[in-house]
Design a protein around this motif. Structure first.
Motif, PDB file in Angstrom:
ATOM      1  N   MET A 102      14.148  28.865 -25.087  1.00 43.14           N
ATOM      2  CA  MET A 102      15.173  29.718 -25.699  1.00 43.14           C
ATOM      3  C   MET A 102      14.534  30.831 -26.529  1.00 43.14           C
ATOM      4  N   LEU A 103      13.519  30.487 -27.305  1.00 48.23           N
ATOM      5  CA  LEU A 103      12.827  31.496 -28.115  1.00 48.23           C
ATOM      6  C   LEU A 103      12.144  32.540 -27.242  1.00 48.23           C
ATOM      7  N   ALA A 104      11.563  32.100 -26.121  1.00 50.18           N
ATOM      8  CA  ALA A 104      10.912  33.041 -25.214  1.00 50.18           C
ATOM      9  C   ALA A 104      11.922  34.006 -24.605  1.00 50.18           C
ATOM     10  N   VAL A 105      13.075  33.487 -24.198  1.00 52.98           N
ATOM     11  CA  VAL A 105      14.110  34.348 -23.618  1.00 52.98           C
ATOM     12  C   VAL A 105      14.664  35.298 -24.672  1.00 52.98           C
ATOM     13  N   ARG A 106      14.841  34.803 -25.908  1.00 54.32           N
ATOM     14  CA  ARG A 106      15.340  35.661 -26.979  1.00 54.32           C
ATOM     15  C   ARG A 106      14.357  36.783 -27.280  1.00 54.32           C
ATOM     16  N   SER A 107      13.068  36.475 -27.266  1.00 54.35           N
ATOM     17  CA  SER A 107      12.063  37.484 -27.598  1.00 54.35           C
ATOM     18  C   SER A 107      11.968  38.555 -26.524  1.00 54.35           C
ATOM     19  N   ASN A 108      11.826  38.125 -25.267  1.00 55.90           N
ATOM     20  CA  ASN A 108      11.694  39.095 -24.185  1.00 55.90           C
ATOM     21  C   ASN A 108      11.994  38.391 -22.875  1.00 55.90           C
ATOM     22  N   GLU A 109      13.128  38.740 -22.271  1.00 58.83           N
ATOM     23  CA  GLU A 109      13.553  38.068 -21.045  1.00 58.83           C
ATOM     24  C   GLU A 109      12.581  38.300 -19.902  1.00 58.83           C
ATOM     25  N   ARG A 110      12.066  39.506 -19.786  1.00 59.55           N
ATOM     26  CA  ARG A 110      11.161  39.812 -18.673  1.00 59.55           C
ATOM     27  C   ARG A 110       9.847  39.041 -18.803  1.00 59.55           C
ATOM     28  N   SER A 111       9.336  38.958 -20.017  1.00 56.04           N
ATOM     29  CA  SER A 111       8.103  38.192 -20.226  1.00 56.04           C
ATOM     30  C   SER A 111       8.347  36.711 -19.950  1.00 56.04           C
ATOM     31  N   ALA A 112       9.480  36.204 -20.382  1.00 55.40           N
ATOM     32  CA  ALA A 112       9.814  34.801 -20.133  1.00 55.40           C
ATOM     33  C   ALA A 112       9.925  34.537 -18.635  1.00 55.40           C
ATOM     34  N   ALA A 113      10.566  35.461 -17.915  1.00 58.96           N
ATOM     35  CA  ALA A 113      10.705  35.294 -16.466  1.00 58.96           C
ATOM     36  C   ALA A 113       9.336  35.332 -15.786  1.00 58.96           C
ATOM     37  N   SER A 114       8.426  36.189 -16.268  1.00 62.02           N
ATOM     38  CA  SER A 114       7.096  36.248 -15.658  1.00 62.02           C
ATOM     39  C   SER A 114       6.290  34.985 -15.953  1.00 62.02           C
ATOM     40  N   ALA A 115       6.659  34.259 -17.013  1.00 60.60           N
ATOM     41  CA  ALA A 115       5.990  33.000 -17.342  1.00 60.60           C
ATOM     42  C   ALA A 115       6.627  31.810 -16.628  1.00 60.60           C
ATOM     43  N   GLY A 116       7.598  32.072 -15.765  1.00 58.79           N
ATOM     44  CA  GLY A 116       8.222  31.005 -14.989  1.00 58.79           C
ATOM     45  C   GLY A 116       9.463  30.407 -15.606  1.00 58.79           C
ATOM     46  N   ILE A 117       9.992  31.046 -16.656  1.00 56.52           N
ATOM     47  CA  ILE A 117      11.217  30.562 -17.302  1.00 56.52           C
ATOM     48  C   ILE A 117      12.395  31.310 -16.695  1.00 56.52           C
ATOM     49  N   SER A 118      13.436  30.586 -16.336  1.00 51.26           N
ATOM     50  CA  SER A 118      14.636  31.205 -15.792  1.00 51.26           C
ATOM     51  C   SER A 118      15.563  31.608 -16.938  1.00 51.26           C
ATOM     52  N   PRO A 119      15.652  32.902 -17.241  1.00 56.10           N
ATOM     53  CA  PRO A 119      16.546  33.325 -18.326  1.00 56.10           C
ATOM     54  C   PRO A 119      18.008  32.944 -18.070  1.00 56.10           C
TER      55      PRO A 119
END
Length: 188
Positions: A127-144
């Motif tokens: 959740m914190l990763a998506v809140r900070s930057n969705e594109r970066s989270a998606a590139s790290a394998g997290i589904s926003p």
């Protein structure tokens, strides 16, 4: 809760559970636009959806709350009232019963523990990763999209619990208490 209890005879604990499930379904449907919209546009879209729901759904006496209000019967377990009118008296002997307040406190503590555990766990980090930057989270394998839907689901469960407790506390729902302007006043 009111419709299930008064119109269909479904009492506690089934009417709150079904009400919470219905709220989660509605919350997830409402969350779908949040998957594509961000920032101020999301806030405006959310307020527009709240105004539309208030006008067309909640204000409709067939499946919403009638203008005169909707009664909510007190919860009881095996015929023993656990609501505000419970026979368990407060220290001064007056109503409301502290039994209901203890139940609300238990629900509050359970929600606080749930949120704390989510925050500390893997989901909280996502959740914190998506809140900070969705594109970066998606590139790290997290589904926003998945994180947003789970977040909306958790928030909807907590809000539905609050609504159930509110309805049992007052025993009658008044549709004028749930307007967009009241929400804006709370936010302000």
């Amino acid at each position: 809760v009111s419709k299930l209890a008064s119109s269909h005879g479904i009492g506690w604990p089934w009417s709150p559970l079904l009400g919470i499930i219905g709220a989660v379904i509605l919350g997830l449907i409402t969350a779908l636009p949040a998957l594509r919209v961000r920032g101020v546009q999301l806030a405006i879209l959310t307020l527009a959806a709240a105004a539309a729901l208030n006008s067309f759904y909640f204000g409709n006496p067939i499946f919403g709350v009638p203008a005169a209000g909707a009664p909510v019967p007190q919860p009881s377990v095996f015929g023993f009232s656990i609501g505000t009118n419970s026979p368990v008296k407060s220290l001064d002997g007056d109503q409301p019963s502290p039994l209901f307040g203890i139940g609300v406190l238990i629900v509050l503590l359970a929600c606080a523990v749930l949120v704390a555990n989510v925050r500390r766990g893997n989901l909280g980090k996502r959740m914190l990763a998506v809140r900070s930057n969705e594109r970066s989270a998606a590139s790290a394998g997290i589904s926003p999209a998945a994180v947003k839907l789970i977040t909306f689901g958790i928030a909807t469960v907590i809000m539905a619990l609050a609504g159930v407790l509110y309805s049992y506390n007052f025993g009658n729902l008044d549709p004028t208490q749930f307007t967009v302007f009241n929400t804006l006043g709370l936010v302000a």
